[in-house]
Write an enzyme that holds these catalytic residues in place. Structure first.
Site, PDB file in Angstrom:
ATOM      1  N   SER A 205       0.862  -1.183   0.000  1.00  0.00           N
ATOM      2  CA  SER A 205       0.000   0.000   0.000  1.00  0.00           C
ATOM      3  C   SER A 205       0.898   1.233   0.000  1.00  0.00           C
ATOM      4  CB  SER A 205      -0.892  -0.036   1.240  1.00  0.00           C
ATOM      5  OG  SER A 205      -1.667   1.132   1.335  1.00  0.00           O
TER       6      SER A 205
ATOM      7  N   LYS B 220      -0.861  -0.964  -4.496  1.00  0.00           N
ATOM      8  CA  LYS B 220      -2.093  -0.220  -4.174  1.00  0.00           C
ATOM      9  C   LYS B 220      -1.711   1.229  -3.911  1.00  0.00           C
ATOM     10  CE  LYS B 220      -4.746   0.016   0.124  1.00  0.00           C
ATOM     11  NZ  LYS B 220      -5.456  -0.790   1.160  1.00  0.00           N
ATOM     12  N   LEU B 221      -2.373   2.135  -4.618  1.00  0.00           N
ATOM     13  CA  LEU B 221      -2.106   3.559  -4.433  1.00  0.00           C
ATOM     14  C   LEU B 221      -3.216   4.200  -3.619  1.00  0.00           C
ATOM     15  CD1 LEU B 221      -1.087   4.601  -8.073  1.00  0.00           C
ATOM     16  CD2 LEU B 221       0.399   3.801  -6.210  1.00  0.00           C
ATOM     17  N   LYS B 222      -2.829   4.997  -2.649  1.00  0.00           N
ATOM     18  CA  LYS B 222      -3.804   5.792  -1.919  1.00  0.00           C
ATOM     19  C   LYS B 222      -4.186   6.974  -2.812  1.00  0.00           C
ATOM     20  CE  LYS B 222      -4.028   3.654   2.067  1.00  0.00           C
ATOM     21  NZ  LYS B 222      -5.291   3.092   2.583  1.00  0.00           N
TER      22      LYS B 222
ATOM     23  N   ASN C 226     -10.162   5.539   0.936  1.00  0.00           N
ATOM     24  CA  ASN C 226     -10.477   5.758   2.358  1.00  0.00           C
ATOM     25  C   ASN C 226     -11.590   6.792   2.546  1.00  0.00           C
ATOM     26  OD1 ASN C 226      -7.171   5.003   2.697  1.00  0.00           O
ATOM     27  ND2 ASN C 226      -8.605   3.989   4.071  1.00  0.00           N
TER      28      ASN C 226
HETATM   29  O1  OSB Z   1      -7.335   1.612   4.236  1.00  0.00           O
HETATM   30  O2  OSB Z   1      -6.189  -0.142   4.016  1.00  0.00           O
HETATM   31  C1  OSB Z   1      -6.350   0.950   4.549  1.00  0.00           C
HETATM   32  C2  OSB Z   1      -3.357   1.693   6.811  1.00  0.00           C
HETATM   33  C3  OSB Z   1      -3.991   2.290   7.882  1.00  0.00           C
HETATM   34  C4  OSB Z   1      -5.343   2.486   7.838  1.00  0.00           C
HETATM   35  C5  OSB Z   1      -6.087   2.075   6.717  1.00  0.00           C
HETATM   36  C6  OSB Z   1      -5.469   1.459   5.656  1.00  0.00           C
HETATM   37  C7  OSB Z   1      -4.069   1.301   5.684  1.00  0.00           C
HETATM   38  C8  OSB Z   1      -3.306   0.749   4.581  1.00  0.00           C
HETATM   39  C9  OSB Z   1      -1.968   0.148   4.906  1.00  0.00           C
HETATM   40  O3  OSB Z   1      -3.657   0.806   3.425  1.00  0.00           O
HETATM   41  C10 OSB Z   1      -1.953  -1.307   4.714  1.00  0.00           C
HETATM   42  C11 OSB Z   1      -0.733  -1.942   5.322  1.00  0.00           C
HETATM   43  O4  OSB Z   1       0.268  -2.038   4.622  1.00  0.00           O
HETATM   44  O5  OSB Z   1      -0.774  -2.350   6.493  1.00  0.00           O
HETATM   45 MG    MG Z   2      -8.480   0.542   2.799  1.00  0.00          MG
END
Ligand code: OSB
Ligand code: MG
Length: 370
Positions: free
Chosen positions: A135, A161-163, A191
């Site tokens: 991520s 996976k891109l935020k 998110n």
């Molecule tokens: O939405 O998946 C999410 C981290 C913290 C809170 C929410 C998320 C995330 C990640 C990180 O995307 C995933 C990881 O590598 O643990």
């Molecule tokens: Mg998520």
């Protein structure tokens, strides 16, 4: 087993690089750990809550409070509690799933260490290693993003996976697709940063040929996800919305989600996570294991869960060095884009208690039956 004590540890661990999402930027993780001592041994559980209620309504201090004042008394009062009893035992406490999950993990670890069984075997794992994705947070610039993604590709990750958020979506996604080539597994996670008014905008993601778009809308807004799923070719995947097997089935039947991100902490534990897995498998819905920047303690059990048959997509189960310079357990190391599923008793990892002590934010809180 008999629970003799529960100790709550609050520690702080710096991240190897800041992690930015649509809901905030973190440079360190505050971790709540549960250490259980029983007549036969011990168990550790990691709470996935963040330090603030930004991803969900739960947060570290809230979880610590509800464990200390509401869940621990229920556990101390139970006769010979087993992990399989906890959903029922904790039912008088509404919600607070991350707090419940942390205690469940500690009970599971203690119970399985005592019986010599691995979490993987207990949950029904069918693989000895799992495919890993990573991520990638929101970057200061597209050039920074491309450099970070290239590093993960070089490390062997099998899915990126891109935020995303409004103002950081179509262009960075298009540029990363260009970098990776047409066949690489690429997905995005918003998110909850968008609204139903953004559906036409989000449709433009289709040209980047993504595996999925994760949780664009509010966690309680299933209806807008249905509307998006009807308008877009990219599969919609829910994360924040899926808090129980009931919600999962509802969201699937309504057409809001065709893939589900399962995070044990978000759903109240590993056994509720398996129930969602089973419901999805029966309905032909692929699942993958999400992450909450876990230390080795939580990661060990996540990797075991990700070895169940319905976990057909790479998870956010990255290697320890993607998060931390030093982990709380022996590090999880990527091998050809995969992590080995721990096979020892319980979680199968050993907690480095000297680090738990050295990185403490404040003195541990010891709870005993009275
Ligand atoms: O939405 O998946 C999410 C981290 C913290 C809170 C929410 C998320 C995330 C990640 C990180 O995307 C995933 C990881 O590598 O643990
Ligand atoms: Mg998520």
């Amino acid at each position: 087993m008999t629970v003799e004590s529960i100790t709550l540890h609050r520690i702080r661990m710096p991240l190897v690089r800041p992690f930015e999402t649509s809901f905030g930027r973190e440079t360190a993780r505050v971790v709540l750990l549960v250490h259980l001592v029983t007549e036969t041994g011990e168990g550790w559980g990691e709470c996935v809550a963040g330090s603030t209620p930004a991803y969900s309504s739960e947060y570290v201090e809230g979880c610590a409070h509800v464990i200390e004042h509401h869940l621990a008394p229920l556990l101390f009062g139970a006769v010979d509690p087993q992990a399989a009893d906890l959903e029922r035992l904790f039912a008088p406490v509404v919600g607070h799933r991350m707090a419940k999950a942390a205690l469940e993990a500690a009970v599971l670890d203690a119970e399985l260490r005592a019986s010599g069984t691995s979490v993987a075997r207990y949950l029904g794992a069918v693989r000895t290693e799992v495919d890993c994705g990573v991520s990638v947070g929101i970057s200061p610039s597209i050039d920074d993003l491309l450099a970070e993604v290239q590093g993960y590709v070089d490390a062997g990750y099998r899915r990126i996976k891109l935020k995303i958020k409004p103002g950081w979506d179509l262009e960075p996604v298009r540029r990363v697709r260009e970098l990776l080539g047409p066949d690489a597994a690429l997905q995005v996670d918003a998110n909850t940063a968008y609204t139903r008014d953004d559906i036409a905008h989000l449709r433009q993601l289709d040209s980047s040929r993504l595996l999925l778009v994760e949780q664009p809308f509010d966690e309680e807004d299933i209806a807008s996800h249905v509307a998006l799923a009807q308008a877009i070719e990219t599969p919609v995947c829910l994360d924040e919305s899926i808090v129980s097997v009931g919600v999962a089935i509802d969201a699937i039947e309504r057409g809001a989600t065709s893939i589900i991100n399962i995070k044990p902490g978000r759903v109240g534990g590993y056994l509720p996570a398996v129930a969602i897995h089973d419901a999805c498998l029966a309905r032909g819905i692929p699942v993958w294991c999400g992450g909450m920047l876990e230390t080795g303690i939580g990661r060990a059990m996540n990797v075991a869960l990700a070895a169940l048959p319905g976990f057909t997509l790479p998870g956010d189960t990255s290697a320890s060095d993607r998060y931390y310079a030093e982990d709380l357990t022996e590090p999880f190391v990527l091998n050809d884009g995969r992590l080995a599923v721990p096979s020892g008793p319980g979680s199968g990892v050993t907690v480095r208690t000297e680090l738990v002590r050295d990185w403490a934010l404040r003195p541990p809180v010891l709870l005993r039956p009275h």
